[in-house]
Design a protein around this motif. Structure first.
Motif, PDB file in Angstrom:
ATOM      1  N   TYR A 190      23.799 -49.240  31.519  1.00  0.00           N
ATOM      2  CA  TYR A 190      24.553 -50.490  31.535  1.00  0.00           C
ATOM      3  C   TYR A 190      24.580 -51.132  32.914  1.00  0.00           C
ATOM      4  O   TYR A 190      24.762 -52.345  33.031  1.00  0.00           O
ATOM      5  CB  TYR A 190      25.950 -50.260  30.956  1.00  0.00           C
ATOM      6  CG  TYR A 190      25.853 -49.947  29.474  1.00  0.00           C
ATOM      7  CD1 TYR A 190      25.507 -50.941  28.567  1.00  0.00           C
ATOM      8  CD2 TYR A 190      26.024 -48.651  29.002  1.00  0.00           C
ATOM      9  CE1 TYR A 190      25.356 -50.647  27.213  1.00  0.00           C
ATOM     10  CE2 TYR A 190      25.882 -48.355  27.650  1.00  0.00           C
ATOM     11  CZ  TYR A 190      25.554 -49.362  26.756  1.00  0.00           C
ATOM     12  OH  TYR A 190      25.397 -49.080  25.417  1.00  0.00           O
ATOM     13  N   SER A 191      24.339 -50.351  33.963  1.00  0.00           N
ATOM     14  CA  SER A 191      24.142 -50.937  35.289  1.00  0.00           C
ATOM     15  C   SER A 191      22.881 -51.788  35.299  1.00  0.00           C
ATOM     16  O   SER A 191      22.834 -52.862  35.920  1.00  0.00           O
ATOM     17  CB  SER A 191      24.052 -49.839  36.349  1.00  0.00           C
ATOM     18  OG  SER A 191      25.300 -49.196  36.515  1.00  0.00           O
ATOM     19  N   LEU A 192      21.851 -51.317  34.601  1.00  0.00           N
ATOM     20  CA  LEU A 192      20.613 -52.092  34.487  1.00  0.00           C
ATOM     21  C   LEU A 192      20.830 -53.354  33.647  1.00  0.00           C
ATOM     22  O   LEU A 192      20.269 -54.415  33.948  1.00  0.00           O
ATOM     23  CB  LEU A 192      19.510 -51.225  33.880  1.00  0.00           C
ATOM     24  CG  LEU A 192      18.949 -50.139  34.801  1.00  0.00           C
ATOM     25  CD1 LEU A 192      18.150 -49.119  34.004  1.00  0.00           C
ATOM     26  CD2 LEU A 192      18.084 -50.756  35.900  1.00  0.00           C
ATOM     27  N   LEU A 193      21.651 -53.260  32.599  1.00  0.00           N
ATOM     28  CA  LEU A 193      21.954 -54.445  31.796  1.00  0.00           C
ATOM     29  C   LEU A 193      22.702 -55.476  32.623  1.00  0.00           C
ATOM     30  O   LEU A 193      22.390 -56.679  32.563  1.00  0.00           O
ATOM     31  CB  LEU A 193      22.782 -54.048  30.568  1.00  0.00           C
ATOM     32  CG  LEU A 193      23.295 -55.225  29.706  1.00  0.00           C
ATOM     33  CD1 LEU A 193      22.137 -56.040  29.145  1.00  0.00           C
ATOM     34  CD2 LEU A 193      24.189 -54.704  28.581  1.00  0.00           C
ATOM     35  N   ILE A 194      23.676 -55.030  33.418  1.00  0.00           N
ATOM     36  CA  ILE A 194      24.419 -55.959  34.276  1.00  0.00           C
ATOM     37  C   ILE A 194      23.464 -56.629  35.263  1.00  0.00           C
ATOM     38  O   ILE A 194      23.562 -57.825  35.524  1.00  0.00           O
ATOM     39  CB  ILE A 194      25.560 -55.223  35.007  1.00  0.00           C
ATOM     40  CG1 ILE A 194      26.605 -54.740  33.996  1.00  0.00           C
ATOM     41  CG2 ILE A 194      26.222 -56.142  36.030  1.00  0.00           C
ATOM     42  CD1 ILE A 194      27.650 -53.809  34.583  1.00  0.00           C
ATOM     43  N   GLU A 195      22.517 -55.860  35.816  1.00  0.00           N
ATOM     44  CA  GLU A 195      21.519 -56.448  36.712  1.00  0.00           C
ATOM     45  C   GLU A 195      20.696 -57.504  35.987  1.00  0.00           C
ATOM     46  O   GLU A 195      20.438 -58.592  36.530  1.00  0.00           O
ATOM     47  CB  GLU A 195      20.592 -55.368  37.256  1.00  0.00           C
ATOM     48  CG  GLU A 195      19.483 -55.927  38.161  1.00  0.00           C
ATOM     49  CD  GLU A 195      18.512 -54.849  38.628  1.00  0.00           C
ATOM     50  OE1 GLU A 195      18.598 -54.466  39.801  1.00  0.00           O
ATOM     51  OE2 GLU A 195      17.683 -54.402  37.802  1.00  0.00           O
TER      52      GLU A 195
END
Length: 481
Positions: free
Chosen positions: A278-283
């Motif tokens: 989800y850190s990648l999704l936020i990015e």
């Protein structure tokens, strides 16, 4: 049965009254009334990543639709779900007061401005939940250009510091200046500057220092344009981000408000289970680097996601209201009546969760991992470290900084690259980006990390060691194992 205001009900009866209202209120309304269209207009701060579980993730994963009520009073209802993104709390508040938005997320200080603005307009808003925060005060900070010789806030007397006005970072800066014994009108020059302007200004050396909120201090560090010299944890003033709602809207549609909070609880569960994903999704959505998102949302993160009204967060709101006075904005806003925890308690109950248990828990998301170099469980985390290797789905964890830096040497020798390297400040127990941290190596060769150079120097002097920057730490730690 009407949905009674907070002041009418004794504390023990709040959740019972809310639950009753959710099942009874307006149950006998005619079909024409039930067939209304209900607007659910939500203001988000996507780049303020601590608001992700109250905005971005709910929107991107369509979690609100999953929980909106569709029986009883709401059987024939149509929902008009609207999302609008903002870069700070002030313009979001303006649209809430103008009745263009129903729910919004922001930090404690702009939240106090929100409450005051509603009262000035003859209305009320209420803070319904915390989303993420720090009982220590971490999350706001002050940076200087990467090559600046300034290492301490005390060295900025007589200098200019920029900050987004009316933000939680503005409140933190005013309190930090006051703690130095300075007059904010005479001893420093404080100017307004948004993050998107401050970044290039820092890189070009056009400003001497900049104060900002989640995640821009760490983002500027990660991108190599700045170095953090002060963290809000040093002020020991708790801070948080949370969600507010128009009190009139909450009284009309309490079930909708609870549905929003149930969606926030699911978003919290998802990101806790897989913070890298989800850190990648936020990015992908915001452009904020995944490495910085993980710094906050991963295990032992810089702040803790928490949807309960801990005493520290209640005090943070009181402090924010007091800080308004430092800006000459006195207000009749009362923190105790501004917070309404009935909705989040109901959301916990409907989700099968124990609110009181979470309320009593002050732990960060725990690190449950083995050392990537030894395979042994990590039990002591004060010198733990992590490396997120480019192309790898999960962060590698280590029991010591020496182990991490030795592995980093092997990764780089094999042509790999670290997306980020993480360490932990030995004093403040906050997660740091390793390349901009200071280190002390003691007589036994053990490395410890620090936010500030003077703290590293004091530790080194007390332990017959020496101070190192990241390059020095890499050289010293690369021979470990």
């Amino acid at each position: 049965m009407p949905f009674k205001p907070l002041s009418v009900l004794p504390t023990a009866a709040l959740t019972v009254a809310l639950t009753t209202s959710l099942t009874v209120a307006l149950a006998g309304a005619p079909a024409s009334a039930r067939a209304e269209t209900i607007r659910v207009a939500i203001g988000t701060q996507d780049t303020t990543i601590n608001c992700a579980t109250g905005g971005l993730l709910i929107r991107e994963l369509k979690l609100l639709e999953k929980y909106l009520p569709r029986d009883g009073r709401y059987k024939e209802v149509r929902y008009d779900i609207q999302w609008k993104n903002f870069t700070s709390g002030a313009p979001l508040t303006s649209e809430m007061v103008a009745d263009k938005l129903d729910i919004g997320s922001m930090a404690d200080f702009p939240g106090s401005n929100n409450g005051a603005a509603f009262l000035k307009a003859g209305k009320r808003s209420v803070f319904i939940t915390v989303l993420s925060g720090s009982t220590l005060g971490s999350g706001n900070g002050i940076v200087v250009p990467r090559d600046s010789k300034v290492t301490l806030l005390s060295e900025l007397k007589g200098h200019t510091i920029s900050v987004p006005f009316a933000s939680t970072a503005h409140g933190m800066l005013l309190r930090a200046v006051a703690a130095q014994g300075w007059d904010p009108q005479k001893d420093v020059t404080i100017i307004t500057q948004a993050p998107e302007v401050a970044g290039p200004a820092l890189q070009a050396g056009r400003i001497e220092a900049h104060a900002d909120f989640v995640p821009f201090v760490e983002l500027f560090e990660h991108r190599g344009v700045a170095r953090k010299i002060y963290d809000g944890a040093q002020a020991n003033a708790p801070t948080y981000h949370g969600s507010l709602v128009s009190a009139d809207y909450a009284a009309r549609y309490p079930e909708v408000v609870v549905a929003f909070l149930r969606a926030a609880l699911e978003a919290d569960r998802l990101i806790a289970a897989d913070p890298e994903k989800y850190s990648l999704l936020i990015e992908q959505v915001t452009g904020i680097d995944a490495a910085v998102n993980y710094l906050y949302h991963g295990p032992l993160g810089l702040q803790t996601r928490d949807l309960t009204w801990k005493p520290e967060y209640r005090q943070a709101l009181r402090t924010s209201i007091e800080t308004l006075k430092l800006m000459g904005r006195d207000s009749p806003l009362n923190a105790d009546s501004f917070i309404d925890d009935r909705y989040i308690r109901a959301a916990f109950k409907q989700s099968g969760l124990d609110y009181e248990q979470r309320l009593a828990n002050r732990d960060k998301l725990p690190l449950k991992a083995v050392d990537a170099t030894t395979g042994r469980p990590i039990t002591d985390v004060q010198r733990a470290a992590g490396i997120w290797v480019q192309g790898e789905p999960k962060v590698r964890h280590y029991a010591s900084i020496e182990n991490a830096l030795a592995d980093l040497r092997r990764i780089e020798a094999a042509g790999g690259k670290a997306r980020a390297v993480y360490v932990h400040d030995l004093i403040h127990r906050i997660k740091l980006l390793a390349p901009t941290s200071w280190y002390a190596i003691d007589a036994k060769g053990q490395l410890s990390a620090f936010l500030q150079k003077d703290a590293a120097a004091a530790y080194a002097a007390a332990n017959r060691g020496r101070v190192l920057d990241f390059a020095g730490a890499k050289a010293a730690g690369s021979t470990a194992l």
